[in-house]
Design a protein around this motif. Structure first.
Motif, PDB file in Angstrom:
ATOM      1  N   UNK A 154       0.862  -1.191   0.000  1.00  0.00           N
ATOM      2  CA  UNK A 154       0.000   0.000   0.000  1.00  0.00           C
ATOM      3  C   UNK A 154       0.895   1.235   0.000  1.00  0.00           C
ATOM      4  N   UNK A 155       0.679   2.126  -0.954  1.00  0.00           N
ATOM      5  CA  UNK A 155       1.455   3.359  -1.045  1.00  0.00           C
ATOM      6  C   UNK A 155       0.541   4.566  -0.860  1.00  0.00           C
ATOM      7  N   UNK A 156       1.076   5.605  -0.240  1.00  0.00           N
ATOM      8  CA  UNK A 156       0.266   6.794   0.014  1.00  0.00           C
ATOM      9  C   UNK A 156       0.742   7.955  -0.853  1.00  0.00           C
ATOM     10  N   UNK A 157      -0.222   8.758  -1.294  1.00  0.00           N
ATOM     11  CA  UNK A 157       0.050   9.930  -2.130  1.00  0.00           C
ATOM     12  C   UNK A 157      -0.737  11.105  -1.565  1.00  0.00           C
ATOM     13  N   UNK A 158      -0.158  12.295  -1.608  1.00  0.00           N
ATOM     14  CA  UNK A 158      -0.886  13.483  -1.181  1.00  0.00           C
ATOM     15  C   UNK A 158      -1.952  13.828  -2.214  1.00  0.00           C
ATOM     16  N   UNK A 159      -3.065  14.342  -1.741  1.00  0.00           N
ATOM     17  CA  UNK A 159      -4.198  14.807  -2.566  1.00  0.00           C
ATOM     18  C   UNK A 159      -5.003  13.644  -3.129  1.00  0.00           C
ATOM     19  N   UNK A 160      -6.293  13.898  -3.320  1.00  0.00           N
ATOM     20  CA  UNK A 160      -7.189  12.919  -3.905  1.00  0.00           C
ATOM     21  C   UNK A 160      -7.911  13.527  -5.098  1.00  0.00           C
ATOM     22  N   UNK A 161      -8.384  12.687  -5.990  1.00  0.00           N
ATOM     23  CA  UNK A 161      -9.121  13.158  -7.171  1.00  0.00           C
ATOM     24  C   UNK A 161     -10.522  13.585  -6.753  1.00  0.00           C
TER      25      UNK A 161
END
Length: 428
Positions: A154-161
């Motif tokens: 599981x990888x995390x990224x800033x901001x969501x669509x």
């Protein structure tokens, strides 16, 4: 157990779906004050979806007019827009990725958000009325992308669509072009992550880092929403580990992997520890009454046989009025929520006197040990190893400060931050 189905989701989960892990909001002790409802809850289980919904970067467009932008966005694909100036925008289009599942977290209740998170205030309460205290959590705060095949990273990224499938970084947002040519940026208040080592058997705190929109890892900015990004953390990854902490500037989430949860204590185990403690018939040395911790689902309101503790010495009593200090003598030195000082009848130590509450969120325990210690000043009880770990784990606070808090209620810990409980056994 949380179902993989969310509000309005017409996908029926397959039998025994793969569980990637769970995100648990620190500070709620098992459930939100008003109860868990739909996508607004204290913990969110991530399961492999019936159909992959992940996306990955594809085409890059450099646009010079609003008409160009409109043409790109009308395609209905996911995209990230980087506004460089009034006349130039870089749009990175994303295409379907059948090897990953995407889950989005944020304050918005719109359909793209899988897990609705609101600000956590100290004491395990949901945030104030937004009209009084504006939220610092982004409406589309971050996204977690899980590989559908082992090892299910599981990888995390800033901001969501958003609902238009777009992430928009405006002219004033912190953004840049990397040496390899791809654009990246940070959200206003940032998404901070801390990966501990050896969690939970021999946990050691890691460094707090900031995650970019494209999932790269950076040192922290000078202040939470500062205009300049930190230095690239070479060799570090946005892949979540068991015990990773994710801070959204208003709420901190704990990630537990599916494998980690299988080894963690369960509610049934915590209930067995409670019954074992009550079976030892701890006594109040003053009232000579038998004390008992209430069952976990009811551990939100005081009960007649509730144990109380003198935090300075750790002696456990029932509720009584003995040893009250002169009126107005108030303790200000044990974190938030100052408490009237009392004198312990057994050892004459003066300090705060508070009710004890069993920690009811299994995910924050680092072992299955007996409930022998309490956090100061809130009175939440758990194992010694768990108390020590969280007392030594500072969480982001404000624009650039860090402080340890109780994982069960988010109350800032005092100094000292915990106490060993001393129970009096039955006389007969």
């Amino acid at each position: 157990m949380n179902s993989p189905k969310k509000d309005g989701d017409d996908e029926v989960p397959v039998k025994d779906p793969v569980k990637y892990g769970e995100l648990v909001i620190l500070g709620y002790n098992g459930s939100l004050p008003c109860g868990d409802r739909g996508r607004r809850k204290s913990r969110f289980a991530l399961y492999r979806r019936a159909k992959a919904n992940g996306v990955k970067p594809s085409a890059v467009h450099i646009l010079n007019t609003p008409q160009d932008s409109k043409a790109v966005h009308s395609r209905g694909q996911h995209s990230i827009s980087f506004t460089l100036s009034r006349n130039q925008t870089v749009v990175v289009e994303y295409c379907h990725d059948n090897s990953t599942d995407m889950f989005q977290i944020g304050r918005s209740t719109e359909s793209p958000i899988d897990f609705v998170v609101t600000d956590t205030s100290g004491g395990g309460k949901e945030g104030e009325d937004p009209s009084i205290a504006p939220s610092t959590i982004s409406r589309f705060a971050c996204r977690v992308v899980c590989e559908r095949n082992p090892p299910y990273t599981a990888r995390i990224y800033a901001a969501g669509f958003d609902s238009s499938k777009n992430i928009f970084l405006g002219e004033k947002a912190t953004k840049w072009k990397n040496p390899d040519g791809h654009m990246d940026g940070l959200t206003t208040n940032g998404v901070l992550v801390m990966h501990p080592g050896g969690f939970p058997e021999d946990p050691k705190q890691g460094l707090w880092r900031e995650i970019s929109v494209c999932g790269d890892v950076y040192a922290l900015r000078e202040t939470r929403s500062g205009p300049s990004r930190g230095k690239l953390a070479e060799g570090e990854s946005s892949a979540l580990r068991d015990g990773s902490l994710v801070d959204l500037c208003g709420a901190t989430l704990l990630w537990r992997t599916g494998e980690g949860l299988m080894r963690a204590p369960t509610l049934r185990h915590l209930e067995a520890l409670r019954q074992e403690l009550n079976a030892s018939r701890p006594q109040c040395p003053v009232g000579l009454s038998t004390l008992a911790f209430p069952s976990l689902p009811r551990s939100h309101s005081l009960e007649e046989r509730q144990p109380w503790v003198y935090l300075t010495c750790g002696h456990v009593h029932g509720r009584h009025d003995w040893g009250q200090r002169a009126e107005g003598q108030v303790d200000h030195g044990d974190g938030e929520g100052s408490t009237t000082r009392r004198e312990c009848p057994l050892c004459r130590t003066v300090g705060p006197y508070v009710p004890l509450w069993l920690g009811g969120e299994p995910a924050v325990y680092v072992d299955a040990g007996a409930p022998t210690h309490t956090f100061i000043p809130c009175g939440h009880v758990c194992s010694e190893k768990t108390v020590r770990y969280w007392a030594e784990t500072p969480l982001p606070h404000g624009t650039h400060a860090f402080r340890p808090v109780c994982p069960f209620c988010s109350t800032a810990l005092g100094s000292p931050s915990w106490s060993r409980l001393i129970f009096q056994g039955p006389i007969d």
